[in-house]
Design an enzyme around this catalytic site. Structure first.
Site, PDB file in Angstrom:
ATOM      1  N   THR A  50      11.080  18.273  29.556  1.00 53.66           N
ATOM      2  CA  THR A  50      12.267  18.128  28.523  1.00 53.66           C
ATOM      3  C   THR A  50      12.161  16.379  28.053  1.00 53.66           C
ATOM      4  O   THR A  50      13.254  16.105  26.793  1.00 53.66           O
ATOM      5  CB  THR A  50      13.716  17.701  29.026  1.00 53.66           C
ATOM      6  OG1 THR A  50      13.860  19.414  30.467  1.00 53.66           O
ATOM      7  CG2 THR A  50      15.278  18.195  29.119  1.00 53.66           C
ATOM      8  N   TYR A 138       3.798  20.182  39.328  1.00 58.47           N
ATOM      9  CA  TYR A 138       4.824  21.270  38.987  1.00 58.47           C
ATOM     10  C   TYR A 138       3.910  23.165  38.764  1.00 58.47           C
ATOM     11  O   TYR A 138       3.017  23.002  37.852  1.00 58.47           O
ATOM     12  CB  TYR A 138       5.153  20.431  37.405  1.00 58.47           C
ATOM     13  CG  TYR A 138       5.722  21.336  36.672  1.00 58.47           C
ATOM     14  CD1 TYR A 138       6.817  21.624  36.779  1.00 58.47           C
ATOM     15  CD2 TYR A 138       6.191  20.626  35.133  1.00 58.47           C
ATOM     16  CE1 TYR A 138       7.528  22.675  35.824  1.00 58.47           C
ATOM     17  CE2 TYR A 138       7.009  20.404  34.650  1.00 58.47           C
ATOM     18  CZ  TYR A 138       8.079  21.914  34.924  1.00 58.47           C
ATOM     19  OH  TYR A 138       9.084  22.097  33.906  1.00 58.47           O
ATOM     20  N   LYS A 166       7.364  20.954  42.070  1.00 56.04           N
ATOM     21  CA  LYS A 166       8.466  21.257  41.827  1.00 56.04           C
ATOM     22  C   LYS A 166       8.663  22.955  41.072  1.00 56.04           C
ATOM     23  O   LYS A 166       7.435  23.243  40.577  1.00 56.04           O
ATOM     24  CB  LYS A 166       8.691  20.980  40.683  1.00 56.04           C
ATOM     25  CG  LYS A 166       9.881  21.245  39.594  1.00 56.04           C
ATOM     26  CD  LYS A 166      10.137  20.295  38.214  1.00 56.04           C
ATOM     27  CE  LYS A 166      10.883  20.991  37.171  1.00 56.04           C
ATOM     28  NZ  LYS A 166      11.151  19.851  35.797  1.00 56.04           N
TER      29      LYS A 166
END
Length: 297
Positions: A50, A138, A166
């Site tokens: 992001t 992740y 995550k």
């Protein structure tokens, strides 16, 4: 004051504000940190997807982390995105990184190469051995091309320097399997905003969030209610976030959330190529849903 254990609760995956010439807007980044930290988030994720990490230079990354640290007056924990698909290069990057003020790294599953489970395990063990701070896995199959299976994640959870995952597979059964068999202190963190509440219900500890950049207060209230076991309260907000969530990604991430922040007058909506700034149509959709759902800060 609301306090949670480290890496529990809400962490905005911080965007990187940019000016019209696509250089970084440092003042807007400082303002964003103050905005989210005063909004009740629990820790910060810097230079994840992001944050457009794939298009920021090494020098920019150093200045971004320094700017975040200086603006982080509440001294919230910081997780730094440091991953890749070239294991030796990634280990060299780790050696060259100053970890002062960095509490953990978030390391994406190797992408594009499509390694086997054995290859992924070797990669992460090498990274965890090299890292002076804890590692959070992740898993985001939609970007990497492979899914970290529960078996692979649980094998890696045995490494003393790998502390959590995550999970952005968006497969709730996978999250349930991890939660059922993981070590007690291994962190299951949602990588999807609207799945965070259900993941908490099966044993997750929070979320690394896109939407928390724009609505830190409302989103944190929802997650904190879920973590306290008050799912009736959490559901009151979940519908609003469910309504806006698809539009965050309609033209790529972080295009949507940057447009929301621009509508709020906090940043310009600019992104770096190959992403393109949000279309006028997307801006109208986002603005309409924000008004309909009474989303504020």
């Amino acid at each position: 004051m609301h306090t949670l254990p480290k890496f529990h609760g809400v962490a905005p995956a911080l965007i990187t504000p940019m000016l019209s010439d696509r250089t970084i807007d440092w003042k807007a980044l400082e303002n964003l940190i103050q905005y989210v930290t005063s909004g009740g988030v629990d820790y910060l994720v810097v230079q994840g997807t992001t944050g457009e990490s794939v298009t920021t230079s090494a020098d920019e990354k150093k200045k971004i982390i320094a700017t975040v640290q200086e603006a982080n007056t509440k001294n919230l924990p910081i997780v730094y995105g440091l991953g890749g698909n070239h294991t030796e290069n990634l280990m060299a990057q780790i050696k060259q990184t100053s970890f002062d003020g960095i509490d953990a790294i978030l390391s994406v599953c190797p992408y594009y190469n499509k390694p086997s489970a054995r290859g992924v395990i070797q990669h992460y063990r090498a990274v965890a051995d090299a890292s002076p701070v804890p590692v959070i896995l992740y898993n985001i199959p939609g970007r990497t091309g492979i899914n970290l299976s529960p078996e692979t994640i649980l094998t890696l959870a045995e490494h003393p320097n790998i502390i959590g995952v995550k999970e952005a597979s968006c497969v709730i059964e996978q999250c349930m399997e991890i939660a059922a068999h993981k070590p007690a202190d291994f962190l299951l963190i949602s990588g999807d905003d609207v799945q965070a509440v259900p993941i908490i219900s099966v044993g997750g500890v929070g979320v690394m969030s896109v939407i928390a950049n724009a609505f830190p207060h409302q989103f944190s209230q929802m997650i904190h209610a879920a973590l306290a076991g008050d799912f009736a309260e959490a559901r009151k907000s979940l519908g609003s976030f469910l309504a806006i969530d698809p539009y965050l990604y309609e033209e790529g991430n972080p295009v949507g959330v940057k447009k929301i922040l621009a509508l709020k007058g906090m940043i310009q909506a600019q992104v770096r190529m190959p992403l393109a700034e949000a279309s006028e149509e997307l801006g109208l959709k986002l603005n309409r849903i924000i008004q309909q759902e009474n989303l504020s800060n």
